[in-house]
Design a protein around this motif. Structure first.
Motif, PDB file in Angstrom:
ATOM      1  N   ARG A  78       0.829  -1.208   0.177  1.00 61.18           N
ATOM      2  CA  ARG A  78       0.061  -0.024   0.024  1.00 61.18           C
ATOM      3  C   ARG A  78       0.761   1.114   0.134  1.00 61.18           C
ATOM      4  N   VAL A  79       0.657   2.296  -0.797  1.00 60.90           N
ATOM      5  CA  VAL A  79       1.356   3.398  -0.757  1.00 60.90           C
ATOM      6  C   VAL A  79       0.265   4.555  -0.739  1.00 60.90           C
ATOM      7  N   ARG A  80       0.871   5.540  -0.180  1.00 60.50           N
ATOM      8  CA  ARG A  80      -0.193   6.903  -0.130  1.00 60.50           C
ATOM      9  C   ARG A  80      -0.448   7.456  -1.559  1.00 60.50           C
ATOM     10  N   ASP A  81      -1.651   7.753  -1.731  1.00 68.93           N
ATOM     11  CA  ASP A  81      -2.145   8.440  -2.585  1.00 68.93           C
ATOM     12  C   ASP A  81      -2.014   9.915  -2.776  1.00 68.93           C
ATOM     13  N   ASP A  82      -0.799  10.402  -3.694  1.00 71.68           N
ATOM     14  CA  ASP A  82      -0.366  11.535  -3.821  1.00 71.68           C
ATOM     15  C   ASP A  82      -1.344  12.874  -3.841  1.00 71.68           C
ATOM     16  N   HIS A  83      -2.661  12.611  -4.266  1.00 70.10           N
ATOM     17  CA  HIS A  83      -3.716  13.382  -4.449  1.00 70.10           C
ATOM     18  C   HIS A  83      -4.836  13.487  -3.324  1.00 70.10           C
ATOM     19  N   ASP A  84      -4.852  12.463  -2.525  1.00 72.21           N
ATOM     20  CA  ASP A  84      -5.644  12.275  -1.180  1.00 72.21           C
ATOM     21  C   ASP A  84      -5.016  11.568  -0.188  1.00 72.21           C
ATOM     22  N   ARG A  85      -4.525  12.282   0.792  1.00 69.83           N
ATOM     23  CA  ARG A  85      -3.690  11.773   1.838  1.00 69.83           C
ATOM     24  C   ARG A  85      -4.352  10.850   2.454  1.00 69.83           C
ATOM     25  N   ARG A  86      -5.989  10.581   2.433  1.00 67.19           N
ATOM     26  CA  ARG A  86      -6.505   9.668   3.371  1.00 67.19           C
ATOM     27  C   ARG A  86      -6.716   8.471   2.734  1.00 67.19           C
ATOM     28  N   ALA A  87      -6.188   8.321   1.129  1.00 66.35           N
ATOM     29  CA  ALA A  87      -6.492   7.189   0.518  1.00 66.35           C
ATOM     30  C   ALA A  87      -5.231   6.421   0.190  1.00 66.35           C
ATOM     31  N   CYS A  88      -4.992   5.315  -0.245  1.00 69.46           N
ATOM     32  CA  CYS A  88      -4.003   4.767  -0.516  1.00 69.46           C
ATOM     33  C   CYS A  88      -4.221   3.974  -1.969  1.00 69.46           C
ATOM     34  N   ARG A  89      -3.030   3.531  -2.444  1.00 69.00           N
ATOM     35  CA  ARG A  89      -3.071   2.825  -3.707  1.00 69.00           C
ATOM     36  C   ARG A  89      -2.247   1.669  -3.633  1.00 69.00           C
ATOM     37  N   ILE A  90      -2.733   0.534  -4.492  1.00 64.59           N
ATOM     38  CA  ILE A  90      -2.068  -0.791  -4.175  1.00 64.59           C
ATOM     39  C   ILE A  90      -1.032  -0.777  -5.530  1.00 64.59           C
ATOM     40  N   GLU A  91       0.204  -1.280  -5.065  1.00 64.89           N
ATOM     41  CA  GLU A  91       0.967  -1.689  -6.281  1.00 64.89           C
ATOM     42  C   GLU A  91       2.019  -2.798  -6.023  1.00 64.89           C
ATOM     43  N   LEU A  92       2.302  -3.245  -7.234  1.00 61.19           N
ATOM     44  CA  LEU A  92       3.004  -4.259  -6.843  1.00 61.19           C
ATOM     45  C   LEU A  92       4.540  -4.372  -6.681  1.00 61.19           C
ATOM     46  N   THR A  93       4.962  -5.210  -5.986  1.00 62.36           N
ATOM     47  CA  THR A  93       6.331  -5.336  -5.572  1.00 62.36           C
ATOM     48  C   THR A  93       7.205  -5.877  -6.563  1.00 62.36           C
ATOM     49  N   GLU A  94       8.441  -6.022  -6.493  1.00 60.51           N
ATOM     50  CA  GLU A  94       9.198  -6.607  -7.615  1.00 60.51           C
ATOM     51  C   GLU A  94       8.703  -8.011  -7.866  1.00 60.51           C
ATOM     52  N   GLN A  95       8.732  -8.849  -6.613  1.00 56.89           N
ATOM     53  CA  GLN A  95       8.210 -10.194  -6.592  1.00 56.89           C
ATOM     54  C   GLN A  95       6.902 -10.424  -6.997  1.00 56.89           C
ATOM     55  N   GLY A  96       5.813  -9.357  -6.794  1.00 54.04           N
ATOM     56  CA  GLY A  96       4.684  -9.448  -7.337  1.00 54.04           C
ATOM     57  C   GLY A  96       4.545  -9.362  -8.703  1.00 54.04           C
ATOM     58  N   ALA A  97       5.088  -8.288  -9.548  1.00 51.47           N
ATOM     59  CA  ALA A  97       5.168  -8.111 -10.796  1.00 51.47           C
ATOM     60  C   ALA A  97       5.828  -9.110 -11.525  1.00 51.47           C
ATOM     61  N   GLU A  98       6.806  -9.780 -11.108  1.00 46.96           N
ATOM     62  CA  GLU A  98       7.353 -10.975 -11.924  1.00 46.96           C
ATOM     63  C   GLU A  98       6.264 -12.220 -11.539  1.00 46.96           C
ATOM     64  N   LEU A  99       5.817 -12.451 -10.690  1.00 47.43           N
ATOM     65  CA  LEU A  99       4.851 -13.614 -10.492  1.00 47.43           C
ATOM     66  C   LEU A  99       3.589 -13.296 -11.083  1.00 47.43           C
ATOM     67  N   GLY A 100       3.206 -12.226 -11.266  1.00 46.79           N
ATOM     68  CA  GLY A 100       1.825 -11.803 -11.974  1.00 46.79           C
ATOM     69  C   GLY A 100       2.332 -11.989 -13.613  1.00 46.79           C
ATOM     70  N   GLN A 101       3.445 -11.413 -13.944  1.00 51.31           N
ATOM     71  CA  GLN A 101       3.706 -11.500 -15.307  1.00 51.31           C
ATOM     72  C   GLN A 101       3.745 -13.282 -15.838  1.00 51.31           C
ATOM     73  N   ARG A 102       4.264 -13.767 -14.867  1.00 51.35           N
ATOM     74  CA  ARG A 102       4.551 -15.483 -15.372  1.00 51.35           C
ATOM     75  C   ARG A 102       3.046 -15.906 -15.398  1.00 51.35           C
ATOM     76  N   ALA A 103       2.335 -15.802 -14.162  1.00 54.20           N
ATOM     77  CA  ALA A 103       0.905 -16.218 -14.325  1.00 54.20           C
ATOM     78  C   ALA A 103       0.278 -15.805 -15.513  1.00 54.20           C
ATOM     79  N   HIS A 104       0.241 -14.583 -16.016  1.00 58.51           N
ATOM     80  CA  HIS A 104      -0.568 -13.984 -17.023  1.00 58.51           C
ATOM     81  C   HIS A 104       0.079 -14.774 -18.131  1.00 58.51           C
ATOM     82  N   ASN A 105       1.452 -14.800 -18.403  1.00 59.61           N
ATOM     83  CA  ASN A 105       2.078 -15.691 -19.727  1.00 59.61           C
ATOM     84  C   ASN A 105       1.466 -16.814 -19.686  1.00 59.61           C
ATOM     85  N   ASP A 106       1.346 -17.531 -18.505  1.00 60.58           N
ATOM     86  CA  ASP A 106       0.879 -18.939 -18.710  1.00 60.58           C
ATOM     87  C   ASP A 106      -0.534 -19.041 -19.122  1.00 60.58           C
ATOM     88  N   VAL A 107      -1.381 -18.171 -18.774  1.00 60.85           N
ATOM     89  CA  VAL A 107      -2.610 -18.191 -18.931  1.00 60.85           C
ATOM     90  C   VAL A 107      -2.911 -17.999 -20.565  1.00 60.85           C
TER      91      VAL A 107
END
Length: 150
Positions: A78-107
């Protein structure tokens, strides 16, 4: 079937097939289907919880639990939203990006295998039409209502 429902029936059956392929590929990468969908939804960059809820068709409480579980695995943060301090955004970690790409490619590879016997022109036509259908649905255009003059 000659009552005009052939396409709709085929799309329903296709949906079930794609879900099964997605589930099998997710499992092979030690992910649940919702976890894999979350990782894929984040491929383009950080996304806010409201947008993720809409994209994944999940209630906010279900999405929070999903993000919590994937965050504990070190796949998102979770990372803070630059435009709304009350909100957060969800971003991939390096591990998450790699795993997500592998799973996507497999599909994608599994679905390509299923359609490999189709002529290239047929594959291209189907892809074009399905991209158009999904784009209209994603932009909120009523794809379920009859066209004017029908």
């Amino acid at each position: 079937m000659s009552d005009g429902t052939e396409l709709a029936t085929a799309l329903v059956r296709l949906s079930h097939l794609v879900q099964r392929v997605f589930t099998d590929a997710s499992r092979d990468h030690d992910l649940t289907q919702p976890q894999a969908q979350l990782l894929c939804a984040l491929n383009a960059g950080p996304v806010g919880m409201t947008e993720l809820s809409r994209v994944l068709h999940l209630e906010k409480s279900s999405l929070t639990g999903l993000v919590d579980r994937v965050e504990r695995r070190g796949l998102v943060r979770r990372v803070r939203d630059d435009h709304d301090r009350r909100a957060c955004r969800i971003e991939l970690t390096e591990q998450g990006a790699e795993l997500g790409q592998r799973a996507h490619n497999d599909v994608v590879d599994r679905l390509d295998e299923l359609t490999a016997g189709m002529p290239a022109a047929t594959r291209e036509l189907i892809a074009t039409e399905l991209f158009g259908l999904t784009a209209r649905a994603e932009t909120g255009r009523q794809v379920f209502a009859p066209a004017a003059g029908s």
